[in-house]
Design an enzyme around this catalytic site. Structure first.
Site, PDB file in Angstrom:
ATOM      1  N   LYS A  16       0.830  -1.214   0.000  1.00 32.89           N
ATOM      2  CA  LYS A  16       0.000   0.000   0.000  1.00 32.89           C
ATOM      3  C   LYS A  16       0.864   1.264   0.000  1.00 32.89           C
ATOM      4  O   LYS A  16       2.045   1.213   0.353  1.00 32.89           O
ATOM      5  CB  LYS A  16      -0.962  -0.057   1.196  1.00 32.89           C
ATOM      6  CG  LYS A  16      -1.964  -1.240   1.097  1.00 32.89           C
ATOM      7  CD  LYS A  16      -3.009  -1.187   2.202  1.00 32.89           C
ATOM      8  CE  LYS A  16      -4.034  -2.318   2.047  1.00 32.89           C
ATOM      9  NZ  LYS A  16      -5.146  -2.201   3.037  1.00 32.89           N
ATOM     10  N   TYR A  56     -12.047  -2.925  -4.618  1.00 34.73           N
ATOM     11  CA  TYR A  56     -12.700  -2.998  -3.310  1.00 34.73           C
ATOM     12  C   TYR A  56     -14.230  -3.035  -3.414  1.00 34.73           C
ATOM     13  O   TYR A  56     -14.919  -2.594  -2.495  1.00 34.73           O
ATOM     14  CB  TYR A  56     -12.261  -1.815  -2.442  1.00 34.73           C
ATOM     15  CG  TYR A  56     -10.910  -2.008  -1.777  1.00 34.73           C
ATOM     16  CD1 TYR A  56     -10.644  -3.132  -0.985  1.00 34.73           C
ATOM     17  CD2 TYR A  56      -9.905  -1.055  -1.900  1.00 34.73           C
ATOM     18  CE1 TYR A  56      -9.406  -3.299  -0.355  1.00 34.73           C
ATOM     19  CE2 TYR A  56      -8.665  -1.218  -1.277  1.00 34.73           C
ATOM     20  CZ  TYR A  56      -8.431  -2.343  -0.501  1.00 34.73           C
ATOM     21  OH  TYR A  56      -7.213  -2.507   0.131  1.00 34.73           O
ATOM     22  N   ASN A 123      -2.711  -0.353   6.807  1.00 34.93           N
ATOM     23  CA  ASN A 123      -2.145  -1.611   7.310  1.00 34.93           C
ATOM     24  C   ASN A 123      -1.140  -2.253   6.346  1.00 34.93           C
ATOM     25  O   ASN A 123      -1.047  -3.478   6.273  1.00 34.93           O
ATOM     26  CB  ASN A 123      -3.273  -2.580   7.693  1.00 34.93           C
ATOM     27  CG  ASN A 123      -4.246  -2.795   6.549  1.00 34.93           C
ATOM     28  OD1 ASN A 123      -4.007  -2.325   5.437  1.00 34.93           O
ATOM     29  ND2 ASN A 123      -5.317  -3.508   6.802  1.00 34.93           N
ATOM     30  N   HIS A 126      -2.166  -5.427   1.172  1.00 32.53           N
ATOM     31  CA  HIS A 126      -3.392  -6.148   0.852  1.00 32.53           C
ATOM     32  C   HIS A 126      -2.994  -7.524   0.340  1.00 32.53           C
ATOM     33  O   HIS A 126      -1.971  -7.662  -0.319  1.00 32.53           O
ATOM     34  CB  HIS A 126      -4.163  -5.423  -0.268  1.00 32.53           C
ATOM     35  CG  HIS A 126      -5.199  -6.304  -0.927  1.00 32.53           C
ATOM     36  ND1 HIS A 126      -6.469  -6.460  -0.426  1.00 32.53           N
ATOM     37  CD2 HIS A 126      -5.116  -7.121  -2.016  1.00 32.53           C
ATOM     38  CE1 HIS A 126      -7.135  -7.316  -1.196  1.00 32.53           C
ATOM     39  NE2 HIS A 126      -6.341  -7.739  -2.162  1.00 32.53           N
ATOM     40  N   GLU A 137      -8.976 -10.143  -8.799  1.00 35.50           N
ATOM     41  CA  GLU A 137      -8.034  -9.045  -8.529  1.00 35.50           C
ATOM     42  C   GLU A 137      -6.832  -9.081  -9.476  1.00 35.50           C
ATOM     43  O   GLU A 137      -6.369  -8.033  -9.937  1.00 35.50           O
ATOM     44  CB  GLU A 137      -7.571  -9.113  -7.061  1.00 35.50           C
ATOM     45  CG  GLU A 137      -8.701  -8.809  -6.082  1.00 35.50           C
ATOM     46  CD  GLU A 137      -8.352  -9.128  -4.631  1.00 35.50           C
ATOM     47  OE1 GLU A 137      -7.194  -9.495  -4.345  1.00 35.50           O
ATOM     48  OE2 GLU A 137      -9.250  -9.010  -3.778  1.00 35.50           O
TER      49      GLU A 137
HETATM   50  P1  IDP Z   1      -8.222  -7.202   4.776  1.00 34.43           P
HETATM   51  O1  IDP Z   1      -7.386  -6.171   4.063  1.00 34.43           O
HETATM   52  O2  IDP Z   1      -7.536  -7.766   5.989  1.00 34.43           O
HETATM   53  O3  IDP Z   1      -8.738  -8.283   3.849  1.00 34.43           O
HETATM   54  P2  IDP Z   1     -10.901  -6.050   4.690  1.00 34.43           P
HETATM   55  O4  IDP Z   1     -11.961  -6.269   5.713  1.00 34.43           O
HETATM   56  O5  IDP Z   1     -11.049  -6.710   3.362  1.00 34.43           O
HETATM   57  O6  IDP Z   1      -9.496  -6.428   5.362  1.00 34.43           O
HETATM   58  O7  IDP Z   1     -10.800  -4.466   4.483  1.00 34.43           O
HETATM   59  C1  IDP Z   1     -10.103  -3.913   3.396  1.00 34.43           C
HETATM   60  C2  IDP Z   1      -9.281  -2.741   3.892  1.00 34.43           C
HETATM   61  O8  IDP Z   1     -10.148  -1.697   4.343  1.00 34.43           O
HETATM   62  C3  IDP Z   1      -8.397  -3.053   5.100  1.00 34.43           C
HETATM   63  O9  IDP Z   1      -7.168  -3.648   4.751  1.00 34.43           O
HETATM   64  C4  IDP Z   1      -8.214  -1.687   5.726  1.00 34.43           C
HETATM   65  O10 IDP Z   1      -7.221  -0.911   5.037  1.00 34.43           O
HETATM   66  C5  IDP Z   1      -9.581  -1.048   5.483  1.00 34.43           C
HETATM   67  N1  IDP Z   1     -10.519  -1.238   6.597  1.00 34.43           N
HETATM   68  C6  IDP Z   1     -11.125  -2.408   6.950  1.00 34.43           C
HETATM   69  N2  IDP Z   1     -11.951  -2.241   7.989  1.00 34.43           N
HETATM   70  C7  IDP Z   1     -11.895  -0.919   8.307  1.00 34.43           C
HETATM   71  C8  IDP Z   1     -12.551  -0.114   9.323  1.00 34.43           C
HETATM   72  O11 IDP Z   1     -13.360  -0.585  10.121  1.00 34.43           O
HETATM   73  N3  IDP Z   1     -12.216   1.211   9.341  1.00 34.43           N
HETATM   74  C9  IDP Z   1     -11.341   1.764   8.484  1.00 34.43           C
HETATM   75  N4  IDP Z   1     -10.711   1.054   7.504  1.00 34.43           N
HETATM   76  C10 IDP Z   1     -10.978  -0.278   7.417  1.00 34.43           C
HETATM   77 MG    MG Z   2     -10.040  -8.130   2.195  1.00 35.86          MG
END
Ligand code: IDP
Ligand code: MG
Length: 147
Positions: A16, A56, A123, A126, A137
């Protein structure tokens, strides 16, 4: 497919924008390589909001969708196809939990991520979460890649 693999399996990883900016690309790619996976395709890309909205799509209705797309479009990042037997499961295990404050130390998010307050969760990486999402994807980021 590498010499030891009995079937090709692929996952899509995005390093990212914050991680690319911090110069973590080499360290993250190194972890996949020393684990034994192969980097099958690689590209530095500054994504458009349109591409990110496709990527997304499952989160379109979530409260964090707009800030997430904005964060992911904020600068260049690295898109990678990683290959190996059970690579989907293996890479998800290596990246750790979504929330970097809670991701286990030793995982990529646990070692390099933290909470910066407010907005989308930044984080570091991805990774695809299933065979179907990997297929979808990879077609977005590497339309010419055969898989
Ligand atoms: P993942 O990346 O671990 O698969 P996902 O639930 O698919 O997690 O969410 C996609 C991305 O959206 C996450 O990596 C994070 O950057 C962001 N995200 C997920 N949940 C939240 C939230 O509750 N608040 C803000 N950003 C979130
Ligand atoms: Mg995800």
């Amino acid at each position: 497919m590498t010499a030891q693999d009995t079937s090709a399996e692929y996952t899509l990883v995005l390093i990212k924008p914050d991680a690319y900016e911090r110069g973590l690309t080499g360290e993250i790619l190194r972890r996949f390589e020393v684990k034994g996976y192969r980097l099958a395709a690689l590209s530095i890309v500054h994504a458009t909001e349109e591409t990110l909205a496709r990527h997304y799509v499952e989160h379109k209705a979530k409260h964090f969708f707009a800030p997430l797309v904005e964060y992911m479009a904020s600068g260049p990042m690295v898109a990678v196809v990683v290959e190996g037997n059970r690579v989907l499961e293996g890479v998800r295990n290596m990246i750790g939990a979504t929330n970097p404050t809670l991701a286990a130390p030793g995982s990529i998010r646990g070692d390099f991520g933290r909470d910066w307050g407010g907005g989308p969760i930044r984080n570091v990486v991805h990774a695809s979460d299933s065979f179907e999402s990997a297929h979808r994807e990879i077609a977005i980021w590497f339309p010419d890649f055969e898989h």
